[in-house]
Design an enzyme around this catalytic site. Structure first.
Site, PDB file in Angstrom:
ATOM      1  N   ASP A  10       4.107 122.517  -2.620  1.00 10.25           N
ATOM      2  CA  ASP A  10       4.184 121.268  -1.853  1.00 10.25           C
ATOM      3  C   ASP A  10       4.430 121.593  -0.390  1.00 10.25           C
ATOM      4  O   ASP A  10       3.809 121.081   0.507  1.00 10.25           O
ATOM      5  CB  ASP A  10       5.352 120.412  -2.370  1.00 10.25           C
ATOM      6  CG  ASP A  10       5.055 119.934  -3.783  1.00 10.25           C
ATOM      7  OD1 ASP A  10       3.862 120.028  -4.164  1.00 10.25           O
ATOM      8  OD2 ASP A  10       5.969 119.540  -4.496  1.00 10.25           O
ATOM      9  N   ASP A  61       0.656 121.999   6.173  1.00 13.92           N
ATOM     10  CA  ASP A  61      -0.657 121.561   6.689  1.00 13.92           C
ATOM     11  C   ASP A  61      -0.506 120.205   7.366  1.00 13.92           C
ATOM     12  O   ASP A  61      -0.920 119.975   8.496  1.00 13.92           O
ATOM     13  CB  ASP A  61      -1.663 121.403   5.530  1.00 13.92           C
ATOM     14  CG  ASP A  61      -2.199 122.732   5.042  1.00 13.92           C
ATOM     15  OD1 ASP A  61      -2.433 122.855   3.836  1.00 13.92           O
ATOM     16  OD2 ASP A  61      -2.363 123.642   5.873  1.00 13.92           O
ATOM     17  N   GLU A  99      -8.975 118.408   9.931  1.00 11.15           N
ATOM     18  CA  GLU A  99      -9.203 118.766   8.530  1.00 11.15           C
ATOM     19  C   GLU A  99      -8.273 118.002   7.611  1.00 11.15           C
ATOM     20  O   GLU A  99      -8.565 117.780   6.441  1.00 11.15           O
ATOM     21  CB  GLU A  99      -8.984 120.273   8.363  1.00 11.15           C
ATOM     22  CG  GLU A  99      -9.237 120.812   6.969  1.00 11.15           C
ATOM     23  CD  GLU A  99      -8.781 122.241   6.851  1.00 11.15           C
ATOM     24  OE1 GLU A  99      -9.579 123.134   7.177  1.00 11.15           O
ATOM     25  OE2 GLU A  99      -7.627 122.469   6.456  1.00 11.15           O
ATOM     26  N   GLU A 100      -7.106 117.619   8.148  1.00 15.25           N
ATOM     27  CA  GLU A 100      -6.088 116.975   7.293  1.00 15.25           C
ATOM     28  C   GLU A 100      -6.202 115.454   7.306  1.00 15.25           C
ATOM     29  O   GLU A 100      -5.351 114.777   6.734  1.00 15.25           O
ATOM     30  CB  GLU A 100      -4.678 117.395   7.740  1.00 15.25           C
ATOM     31  CG  GLU A 100      -4.418 118.880   7.702  1.00 15.25           C
ATOM     32  CD  GLU A 100      -4.732 119.513   6.343  1.00 15.25           C
ATOM     33  OE1 GLU A 100      -5.094 120.690   6.315  1.00 15.25           O
ATOM     34  OE2 GLU A 100      -4.626 118.802   5.319  1.00 15.25           O
ATOM     35  N   ASP A 151      -8.556 122.373  12.825  1.00 15.92           N
ATOM     36  CA  ASP A 151      -7.981 122.791  11.550  1.00 15.92           C
ATOM     37  C   ASP A 151      -6.560 123.203  11.899  1.00 15.92           C
ATOM     38  O   ASP A 151      -6.337 124.307  12.392  1.00 15.92           O
ATOM     39  CB  ASP A 151      -8.795 123.959  10.985  1.00 15.92           C
ATOM     40  CG  ASP A 151      -8.216 124.460   9.672  1.00 15.92           C
ATOM     41  OD1 ASP A 151      -8.845 125.337   9.052  1.00 15.92           O
ATOM     42  OD2 ASP A 151      -7.129 123.991   9.267  1.00 15.92           O
ATOM     43  N   LEU A 200      -3.933 124.155  10.400  1.00 13.40           N
ATOM     44  CA  LEU A 200      -3.411 125.388   9.815  1.00 13.40           C
ATOM     45  C   LEU A 200      -4.500 125.960   8.903  1.00 13.40           C
ATOM     46  O   LEU A 200      -4.815 125.384   7.865  1.00 13.40           O
ATOM     47  CB  LEU A 200      -2.139 125.066   9.003  1.00 13.40           C
ATOM     48  CG  LEU A 200      -1.088 126.161   8.932  1.00 13.40           C
ATOM     49  CD1 LEU A 200      -0.763 126.734  10.301  1.00 13.40           C
ATOM     50  CD2 LEU A 200       0.191 125.611   8.318  1.00 13.40           C
ATOM     51  N   ASP A 201      -5.080 127.072   9.341  1.00 11.16           N
ATOM     52  CA  ASP A 201      -6.139 127.701   8.543  1.00 11.16           C
ATOM     53  C   ASP A 201      -5.548 128.905   7.804  1.00 11.16           C
ATOM     54  O   ASP A 201      -4.851 129.720   8.391  1.00 11.16           O
ATOM     55  CB  ASP A 201      -7.266 128.165   9.468  1.00 11.16           C
ATOM     56  CG  ASP A 201      -8.345 128.878   8.688  1.00 11.16           C
ATOM     57  OD1 ASP A 201      -9.050 128.209   7.901  1.00 11.16           O
ATOM     58  OD2 ASP A 201      -8.447 130.116   8.810  1.00 11.16           O
ATOM     59  N   GLU A 219     -14.039 124.187  11.408  1.00 14.27           N
ATOM     60  CA  GLU A 219     -13.916 125.649  11.217  1.00 14.27           C
ATOM     61  C   GLU A 219     -15.115 126.360  11.827  1.00 14.27           C
ATOM     62  O   GLU A 219     -14.984 127.182  12.729  1.00 14.27           O
ATOM     63  CB  GLU A 219     -13.764 125.966   9.717  1.00 14.27           C
ATOM     64  CG  GLU A 219     -12.397 125.541   9.178  1.00 14.27           C
ATOM     65  CD  GLU A 219     -12.296 125.497   7.663  1.00 14.27           C
ATOM     66  OE1 GLU A 219     -13.191 124.933   7.010  1.00 14.27           O
ATOM     67  OE2 GLU A 219     -11.306 126.037   7.134  1.00 14.27           O
TER      68      GLU A 219
HETATM   69  P1  AHG Z   1      -7.532 126.194   4.928  1.00 17.10           P
HETATM   70  O1  AHG Z   1      -6.213 126.884   4.699  1.00 17.10           O
HETATM   71  O2  AHG Z   1      -7.628 125.549   6.292  1.00 17.10           O
HETATM   72  O3  AHG Z   1      -7.910 125.280   3.799  1.00 17.10           O
HETATM   73  O4  AHG Z   1      -8.648 127.330   4.982  1.00 17.10           O
HETATM   74  C1  AHG Z   1      -8.760 128.215   3.927  1.00 17.10           C
HETATM   75  C2  AHG Z   1     -10.164 128.739   3.937  1.00 17.10           C
HETATM   76  C3  AHG Z   1     -10.352 129.910   4.877  1.00 17.10           C
HETATM   77  O5  AHG Z   1      -9.347 130.034   5.836  1.00 17.10           O
HETATM   78  C4  AHG Z   1     -10.339 131.106   3.977  1.00 17.10           C
HETATM   79  O6  AHG Z   1     -11.168 132.154   4.431  1.00 17.10           O
HETATM   80  C5  AHG Z   1     -10.867 130.523   2.691  1.00 17.10           C
HETATM   81  O7  AHG Z   1     -10.452 129.172   2.648  1.00 17.10           O
HETATM   82  C6  AHG Z   1     -10.292 131.244   1.517  1.00 17.10           C
HETATM   83  O8  AHG Z   1     -10.912 130.646   0.390  1.00 17.10           O
HETATM   84  P2  AHG Z   1     -10.751 131.368  -1.024  1.00 17.10           P
HETATM   85  O9  AHG Z   1      -9.284 131.253  -1.364  1.00 17.10           O
HETATM   86  O10 AHG Z   1     -11.658 130.586  -1.917  1.00 17.10           O
HETATM   87  O11 AHG Z   1     -11.181 132.799  -0.830  1.00 17.10           O
HETATM   88 MN    MN Z   2      -9.357 126.266   7.247  1.00 14.38          MN
HETATM   89 MN    MN Z   3      -6.431 124.074   7.164  1.00 11.14          MN
END
Ligand code: AHG
Ligand code: MN
Ligand code: MN
Length: 296
Positions: free
Chosen positions: A50, A56, A79-80, A99, A101-102, A244
């Site tokens: 959570d 995020d 994104e959120e 985005d 928090l990526d 992204e």
């Molecule tokens: P976010 O945390 O903004 O959702 O992004 C996650 C994305 C990217 O940053 C990352 O390379 C990819 O999701 C990882 O996906 P998998 O876990 O499917 O590999």
């Molecule tokens: Mn991302």
């Molecule tokens: Mn994100």
């Protein structure tokens, strides 16, 4: 040593754009602090899960609030958020895509995550990436680093005692052998598997962390390719064009690299909706050209 403000002045940025880039980049400080305050190490699965979600949303609300209070931004696509947030009172045409928090799933294991932002000055967050006025990302690693382009090359700054100081620039993405690919190998298409095998045969070195922005930063410096491909079950891939692919792709191309969905330069695609998904290949020019030959 050049500071971020000195660089933005030398690049001829308007005072509003300089203020906006400065405001966004300084949110790295409270965001980084939030990792500790909001992240319980109790190890309970759902709480930290959570909290991840909370981080995020927390980052999104924090940046959105700062942008709205500044009066500098007419609309935000995040994104959120399901829809674009508009600020009719803002006197500018700046549209921010972000985005917040990526790679957020990596916070609880203390790996590198980041904030990705694009800025348009045409009041339209659903513009092509090529029309970006500026693109940037803050990367929360051993250092807090800002990578930014205002269309005149790519510059990297490190945050030292509250000031972003030039670390590197203009950055040129070399040809290189790092590669990483998301999605499950069992779901890869023939063509994607063929591309990855060709890279491995050429001595490709696997670098994939689960954070797009962190993996890209390595590619920017050392050369190679980051992929999140179309799969048999998800032809549109996982990552989003607006928040992204476009900002990262703009930076990649400003450094001499390319971003593609396997057939087209992603910066030329008009987003159909804020969470428009797309397959992503971003990296060194030569590798992306090889990819497009294989995919054609
Ligand atoms: P976010 O945390 O903004 O959702 O992004 C996650 C994305 C990217 O940053 C990352 O390379 C990819 O999701 C990882 O996906 P998998 O876990 O499917 O590999
Ligand atoms: Mn991302
Ligand atoms: Mn994100």
């Amino acid at each position: 040593m050049t500071t971020l403000n000195e660089y933005l002045d030398s690049a001829g940025c308007s005072s509003e754009l300089k203020e906006l880039i400065g405001l966004i980049s300084m949110q790295a400080v409270p965001i980084r602090e939030a990792f500790i305050n909001n992240q319980s190490y109790s190890g309970t699965e759902n709480t930290s899960g959570d909290r991840q979600a909370a981080l995020d949303v927390w980052s999104d609300e924090h940046i959105t609030d700062a942008l709205m209070r500044s009066g500098l931004v007419s609309e935000i696509a995040s994104e959120e958020k399901p829809d674009i947030v508009r600020n009719p009172k803002a006197g500018t045409g700046f549209a921010v895509v972000m985005d917040p928090l990526d790679g957020s799933s990596l916070i609880q294991v203390n790996l590198c995550v980041g904030t990705i932002v694009g800025i348009y000055d045409n009041s339209n967050a659903l513009s092509m990436g090529r029309d970006l006025k500026a693109a940037m990302y803050m990367l929360y690693g051993p250092m807090t680093v800002l990578t930014v382009s205002v269309g005149k090359g790519v510059y990297i700054f490190a945050l030292k005692s509250g000031v972003y100081t030039l670390l590197d620039g203009p950055v040129k993405m070399p040809e290189g052998n790092l590669y990483g690919s998301g999605a499950l190998k069992k779901d890869w298409t023939e063509k994607h598997s063929e591309f990855i095998s060709a890279i491995e045969k050429d001595g490709g070195k696997l670098r994939y962390s689960g954070s797009f922005v962190a993996d890209f930063h390595q590619i920017l410096k050392y050369g190679g390719v980051y992929c999140y491909p179309a799969t048999k079950d998800k032809p549109e891939g996982k990552l989003r064009l607006v928040y992204e692919a476009n900002p990262i792709g703009f930076i990649a191309e400003q450094a001499g690299g390319l971003i593609s969905d396997g057939k087209n330069d992603l910066l030329d695609i008009v987003p159909q909706k804020p969470d428009h998904k797309t397959p992503i290949y971003v990296g060194s020019r030569g590798i992306i050209k090889d990819l497009e030959r294989i995919m054609k």
